[in-house]
Design an enzyme around this catalytic site. Sequence first.
Site, PDB file in Angstrom:
ATOM      1  N   ASP A 181      37.958 -87.235  -5.793  1.00  0.00           N
ATOM      2  CA  ASP A 181      39.336 -87.131  -6.231  1.00  0.00           C
ATOM      3  C   ASP A 181      40.052 -86.188  -5.263  1.00  0.00           C
ATOM      4  O   ASP A 181      39.421 -85.515  -4.436  1.00  0.00           O
ATOM      5  CB  ASP A 181      39.357 -86.582  -7.662  1.00  0.00           C
ATOM      6  CG  ASP A 181      40.741 -86.272  -8.163  1.00  0.00           C
ATOM      7  OD1 ASP A 181      41.622 -87.143  -8.060  1.00  0.00           O
ATOM      8  OD2 ASP A 181      40.953 -85.150  -8.657  1.00  0.00           O
ATOM      9  N   ASP A 205      43.628 -84.044  -6.006  1.00  0.00           N
ATOM     10  CA  ASP A 205      44.222 -82.852  -6.631  1.00  0.00           C
ATOM     11  C   ASP A 205      43.226 -82.186  -7.578  1.00  0.00           C
ATOM     12  O   ASP A 205      42.688 -82.825  -8.489  1.00  0.00           O
ATOM     13  CB  ASP A 205      45.483 -83.240  -7.409  1.00  0.00           C
ATOM     14  CG  ASP A 205      46.569 -83.788  -6.499  1.00  0.00           C
ATOM     15  OD1 ASP A 205      47.140 -82.997  -5.738  1.00  0.00           O
ATOM     16  OD2 ASP A 205      46.828 -85.006  -6.539  1.00  0.00           O
ATOM     17  N   THR A 216      42.336 -91.242  -5.311  1.00  0.00           N
ATOM     18  CA  THR A 216      43.333 -90.397  -5.949  1.00  0.00           C
ATOM     19  C   THR A 216      44.336 -91.201  -6.752  1.00  0.00           C
ATOM     20  O   THR A 216      44.610 -92.361  -6.430  1.00  0.00           O
ATOM     21  CB  THR A 216      44.077 -89.552  -4.891  1.00  0.00           C
ATOM     22  OG1 THR A 216      45.132 -88.808  -5.524  1.00  0.00           O
ATOM     23  CG2 THR A 216      44.681 -90.427  -3.807  1.00  0.00           C
ATOM     24  N   SER A 217      44.900 -90.568  -7.782  1.00  0.00           N
ATOM     25  CA  SER A 217      45.956 -91.194  -8.573  1.00  0.00           C
ATOM     26  C   SER A 217      47.312 -91.063  -7.901  1.00  0.00           C
ATOM     27  O   SER A 217      48.294 -91.644  -8.375  1.00  0.00           O
ATOM     28  CB  SER A 217      46.001 -90.555  -9.963  1.00  0.00           C
ATOM     29  OG  SER A 217      44.804 -90.805 -10.667  1.00  0.00           O
ATOM     30  N   LYS A 245      42.997 -94.202 -13.458  1.00  0.00           N
ATOM     31  CA  LYS A 245      41.954 -93.479 -14.197  1.00  0.00           C
ATOM     32  C   LYS A 245      42.435 -93.244 -15.633  1.00  0.00           C
ATOM     33  O   LYS A 245      43.609 -92.960 -15.830  1.00  0.00           O
ATOM     34  CB  LYS A 245      41.659 -92.146 -13.505  1.00  0.00           C
ATOM     35  CG  LYS A 245      41.214 -92.290 -12.054  1.00  0.00           C
ATOM     36  CD  LYS A 245      41.170 -90.924 -11.376  1.00  0.00           C
ATOM     37  CE  LYS A 245      40.859 -91.067  -9.882  1.00  0.00           C
ATOM     38  NZ  LYS A 245      40.865 -89.750  -9.186  1.00  0.00           N
ATOM     39  N   ASP A 282      37.795 -83.280 -11.176  1.00  0.00           N
ATOM     40  CA  ASP A 282      38.151 -82.064 -11.917  1.00  0.00           C
ATOM     41  C   ASP A 282      38.733 -82.338 -13.291  1.00  0.00           C
ATOM     42  O   ASP A 282      38.778 -81.445 -14.127  1.00  0.00           O
ATOM     43  CB  ASP A 282      39.183 -81.253 -11.122  1.00  0.00           C
ATOM     44  CG  ASP A 282      40.536 -81.932 -11.109  1.00  0.00           C
ATOM     45  OD1 ASP A 282      41.515 -81.325 -11.593  1.00  0.00           O
ATOM     46  OD2 ASP A 282      40.635 -83.070 -10.622  1.00  0.00           O
TER      47      ASP A 282
END
Length: 221
Positions: free
Chosen positions: A17, A19, A110-111, A142, A167
Amino acid sequence: MRLEPGNNLRAKALLFDMDGTLLISKAVIERVYRRWAALHGLDPEVLLAASHGCRTIDTVTRFCPPGVDAVSEAERLAREEREDVAGIVPIEGVVEFLRSLPRERWAVVTSADRGLADVRLQAAGIPLPDIIITAEDVSAGKPDPEGYAKAARLLGFEPAETIVFEDAPAGLLAGRNAGARTLALATTLRPDELAGEDWISDYRAIRAREEGGDLVVGIPG
């Protein structure tokens, strides 16, 4: 439990991921979402808690008031995030850890959209892999496993052969839903909230080496 020295994990590839996992962007996210919450009379704490690890469009669609165009709002928030890099820093030890990995054995999932991912990775000085899966590359964000499954297969492996570094609850669930092993970063969640998870605080102590076609990841004992 916290990953202890000598407790090694094996995988064919590593999926990260962004962030909260490769870099810290909490200050930016909070500034942008708190402004948006104030504009629409939303509870910023509820909004922020729900946004962790999720695509902007998914969060905005969930909380957008009736009569407000969620797509336009999400695009505006994305622009604001791309223009704000104050306070973005790499997680300790991550640059050295990533540079130790074979380039063809890791990816970012990543989103964030691709423009935002590029801005933040550059701001934090994170080396770029060949494969970066962003919000535009998936039909569902996600905790749906699509992003991690897609990254694993683009690297030439099955998701069950990978370790997902995450995270946020949505991301950890996405990794498990894909069939991957997960390793949490204690950046968004506190250690007491990571019961049942393997976790690390940062990358300063962790190492990876190639062995028998696998990547062996752990903290030297």
